[in-house]
Design an enzyme around this catalytic site. Structure first.
Site, PDB file in Angstrom:
ATOM      1  N   THR A   1       0.094   4.978   1.255  1.00  0.00           N
ATOM      2  CA  THR A   1       0.049   5.897   2.387  1.00  0.00           C
ATOM      3  C   THR A   1       0.239   5.154   3.704  1.00  0.00           C
ATOM      4  OG1 THR A   1      -1.482   7.295   1.155  1.00  0.00           O
ATOM      5  CG2 THR A   1      -1.317   7.671   3.524  1.00  0.00           C
TER       6      THR A   1
ATOM      7  N   ASP B   1      -1.561  -0.737   6.208  1.00  0.00           N
ATOM      8  CA  ASP B   1      -1.722  -0.211   7.563  1.00  0.00           C
ATOM      9  C   ASP B   1      -3.117   0.280   7.877  1.00  0.00           C
ATOM     10  OD1 ASP B   1      -1.797   2.160   6.052  1.00  0.00           O
ATOM     11  OD2 ASP B   1      -1.016   3.306   7.746  1.00  0.00           O
TER      12      ASP B   1
ATOM     13  N   ASP C   1       0.871  -1.169   0.000  1.00  0.00           N
ATOM     14  CA  ASP C   1       0.000   0.000   0.000  1.00  0.00           C
ATOM     15  C   ASP C   1       0.912   1.225   0.000  1.00  0.00           C
ATOM     16  OD1 ASP C   1      -2.367   1.547   0.273  1.00  0.00           O
ATOM     17  OD2 ASP C   1      -1.943   1.743   2.405  1.00  0.00           O
TER      18      ASP C   1
END
Length: 818
Positions: free
Chosen positions: A515, A711, A513
């Site tokens: 960000t 996250d 991912d």
């Protein structure tokens, strides 16, 4: 006629002649030594748990000292002030309490089964589970239905003691376990040395001459010395074998018990009849070497548990809280969200918090594995259990109890410790089948040798049982996995699923991912461009109010703005798109352009400006949009930074023949800029959670073994779909709960290190399994042909187990150059 003295069926102590306490257990009247044991046994029977008596491997502790004075003292544990020290409450359901307990009297797996079955059926108990290795239990209950003292009394009713978990007491229990193992090992070692000296004299006497009287004398002395070794040091093998046979299983204790018991009995017979050979030296050496291997296994297991126990000990007992204009010392368990704390240099931070005044360096090594202290300033988050290094700081508590980072890590570790990797399950099955095959082969070889030379048949069968003991086969995987998991935890890579290391070694594709993963995730509002009738301040206040309910990194860029919170109704978070709510009877959306456009009704007036997303000086810029019914309101430009180790990590993965992909829900231009900066060729932008799932599944269908790193909340389904999932240490609790590993250190260079260590772990497991199989395949025919004496078989089997354990211990450390 005088009645012969019997023993208590529950605890094994002598029963008095009168009165007689009888309890019907397993359709037979069983005699008890006292009212306490009778009450406990009756409680077990009344709850339909008398199968406990079938499977226990040791007698229960005497129960009369559990009644009644100590039971009355249990009422103290209902005191709310006392409970603050060890009981946690759920923030959403205050009546639901959770605590860790230590159980005394746990002597075998049947004790665990009995307690879990009995306590879980109590009304009001939500869950009760026991870790057999640590004898620690986790209890969750509804205080409006049942009190803690009632639970502790119920445990006492079946003959056990439970009290709040105390790390010091836990250490004492483990210390006693080590002491008992060491005493057994010492008795076996001393016995083996003494018997070996006598055996050398007997062997030498066969060549140089020895009187018959002296030979008989040496034999009896050897038998005397070997007896405590067999009946004390080796009793654990006999109990294990008996338990396995009662459960209709053939574990590795069965051939061990047969070998030790058979060799001892035959040697005693040979000594008593003054005929044949004696092998007291083989018996004692075999016991000693096997206990040495198991002691190493015990230490490795306890050292693995010490990682989890060390986390519990990180938090201090007291904290300095600001109350009524001054600081006072209070118990850490009394802290609440919003409390202000003062932490001086050298002190431990008592709870998860945010710095509201001051700046300092924080040592997070014990929690995250980060070796260097990290600079923390105002508005930065700090983790409970870390150490303030330089300057005093004022903190505001953000999380306490079960909601803290440490508590989350503890839960994940507990989960990992209760699971077994696939390769370990296979090894256990192989070892079980191996025992059956060996027993059948030994029987067949014994019958053949009985026809050839009946005097040698027994000793050849004995050698086969000893030399082919599957201890090394059973130790091969857990020893390596335990050592590797402990090493990675100290590095800041937390293994939360048993299969993670095994699968990580096979990974050939890492999907990231963007960000908060390859970027720092600390988005900052760089520019606001108004598009409608509202002022910039009004737009920012709307964004501030809308984003309060979100945990997404984008939301954090607005949550610290200095505005008054507006009342938001019907708040909805559209996963991967943004936030929608009603404010003053008007609908608002903030998020991705396409999704916001559905509400605005028209195309955005101006998307080309000086804040066009791009990448400058390691900064990644992106835009989100704000609109209401039929009106565009603003464009917000946010900036983020690549993590320091991100570029190096991609190169390191490539060197390991692992491909890197970028999979993000962010705008195409931002994702492209990030991929270029990281030298990642394959990237996917503007992906919804469903789109991400499709990408993962397509990669898997093409034969890729995928590891996903994320996250956020929207990453949880994708993390669950990947073969190996890694959550960032600062990620959401849902993402961590869905993952197989947690990168506590947030140092991306630790991912390639983990792959190297996982591959090394699997290599060592294969080495161990290969060695165990090769040894047995080589030694078995030699023993069957009569070339290996029992004493030599004992040395060979024990050496094989020790080689496996020592080879696994090489994984305890990770070299910096990996």
């Amino acid at each position: 006629m005088v009645k012969s003295k019997t023993t208590c069926f529950h605890c094994g102590l002598d029963c008095p002649e009168t009165p007689v306490y009888l309890v019907n257990i397993l359709n037979e009247e069983r005699e008890m030594c006292c009212p306490g044991c009778a009450a406990v046994a009756q409680a077990i029977v009344d709850n339909g748990l008398d199968d406990y008596y079938k499977y226990r491997t040791e007698q229960s502790i005497k129960a009369d000292n559990l009644v009644p004075e100590e039971l009355e003292q249990l009422e103290l544990y209902n005191n709310t002030k006392l409970q603050k020290q060890f009981v946690q409450s759920s923030s959403s359901e205050p009546e639901i309490k959770t605590a860790f307990l230590i159980l005394e009297g746990i002597v075998c797996a049947a004790c665990v089964w009995l307690n879990e079955k009995y306590v879980n059926q109590l009304k009001g108990v939500k869950s009760f589970s026991i870790n057999y290795s640590t004898q620690r239990a986790r209890i969750s209950w509804d205080e409006s239905v049942i009190q803690l003292s009632d639970i502790l009394k119920a445990i006492a009713d079946i003959g056990y003691r439970a009290h709040p978990f105390d790390p010091g007491r836990q250490e004492e229990i483990q210390k006693k376990e080590r002491q008992r193992a060491l005493i057994r090992l010492a008795v076996a070692g001393l016995g083996a040395m003494q018997v070996m000296m006598l055996a050398i004299a007997l062997y030498a006497g066969d060549y140089s001459g020895i009187s018959a009287e002296m030979k008989v004398y040496f034999r009896w002395v050897s038998a005397l010395i070997a007896t405590p070794v067999v009946f004390y040091s080796a009793q654990t093998f006999f109990k294990g074998a008996w338990s396995d046979l009662k459960r209709k299983k053939l574990g590795m204790d069965v051939p061990v018990a047969l070998a030790i018991g058979g060799a001892y009995a035959a040697s005693v017979w040979a000594t008593a009849t003054n005929s044949g050979e004696v092998y007291f030296d083989s018996v004692t050496m075999f016991t000693f070497f096997l206990l040495a291997g198991r002691f190493l296994e015990l230490r490795a297991r306890q050292r693995s548990g010490e990682v989890a126990d060390a986390l519990i000990k990180l938090l201090p007992v007291m904290a300095s809280r600001f109350t009524d204009g001054q600081y006072e010392q209070v118990l850490v368990n009394e802290l609440r969200v919003g409390d202000h704390l003062r932490v001086k240099p050298g002190e431990i931070i008592p709870a998860d918090a945010i710095i509201i005044e001051g700046q300092s360096s924080i040592d997070e090594s014990l929690v995250t594995g980060e070796s260097h202290p990290l600079r923390r300033v105002k508005n930065d988050k700090v983790i409970g259990g870390t150490v303030n290094i330089e300057s005093p700081v004022i903190l505001e508590v953000t999380h306490t109890g079960e909601d803290t980072v440490l508590a989350g890590i503890q839960r994940l570790l507990d989960r990992a410790q209760t699971e077994k990797p696939h390769i370990a399950l296979v090894a256990d099955k192989v070892a079980s089948v191996f025992v059956v095959v060996i027993l059948l082969l030994a029987l067949a070889v014994g019958l053949v040798w009985w026809e050839i030379d009946s005097t040698r048949a027994f000793w050849i069968v004995l050698s086969m049982l000893v030399v082919t003991c599957p201890c090394a086969l059973s130790l091969a995987t857990p020893a390596a996995m335990t050592a590797a998991t402990g090493a990675l935890t100290r590095l800041g890579v937390l293994i939360t699923r048993a299969h993670a290391l095994e699968t990580l070694a096979k990974v050939n594709t890492f999907v990231f991912d963007k960000t908060g993963t390859v970027t720092e995730g600390e988005l900052a509002l760089q520019q606001t461009k108004r598009l409608g009738s509202l002022s910039i301040d009004d737009c920012q206040q709307l964004a501030f109010s809308l984003e309060q309910a979100s945990e997404h990194p984008v939301a954090k860029a607005f949550q610290h703005l200095p505005f008054k919170l507006l009342t938001c109704n019907n708040v909805t978070a559209e996963v991967g798109q943004g936030i929608e709510a009603v404010i003053d009877n008007r609908h608002y959306r903030i998020g991705k352009r396409g999704w916001v456009a559905e509400l605005a009704g028209t195309e955005v007036k101006d998307r080309q400006d000086d804040s066009q997303p791009g990448q400058q000086n390691n900064e990644i810029k992106s835009q989100i949009y704000l609109a209401r019914d039929n009106e565009w309101l603003a464009i917000f430009t946010l900036e983020d930074k690549l993590r320091d180790a991100a570029q190096a990590m991609v190169l390191q993965l490539r060197a390991l023949n692992v491909e890197s992909l970028l999979l993000s829900g962010d705008q195409t231009r931002v994702v492209d800029n990030t991929a270029v900066a990281l030298n990642i060729k394959t990237r996917y932008a503007e992906q919804t959670p469903d789109d991400k799932l499709k990408v993962i599944k397509n990669l898997q269908q093409q034969g890729h073994v995928v590891a996903m790193v994320g996250d956020g909340v929207n990453d949880a389904p994708v993390l669950a779909a990947a073969q190996v999932s890694v959550a960032m240490g600062s990620g959401t609790e849902l993402a961590q709960a869905s993952s197989d590993m947690v990168l506590l250190s947030e140092n991306l260079s630790h991912l390639p290190q983990s792959i190297v260590h996982a591959r090394k772990t699997i290599a060592i497991v294969k080495q161990n399994l290969g060695w165990a199989l090769l040894y047995n395949i080589t030694a078995l025919p030699l023993a069957a042909l009569g070339y290996i004496a029992p004493w030599l078989a004992a040395i060979g089997m024990s050496a094989s187990s020790l080689i496996v354990v020592l080879n696994a211990l090489r994984l305890m450390k990770i070299r910096p150059d990996e």
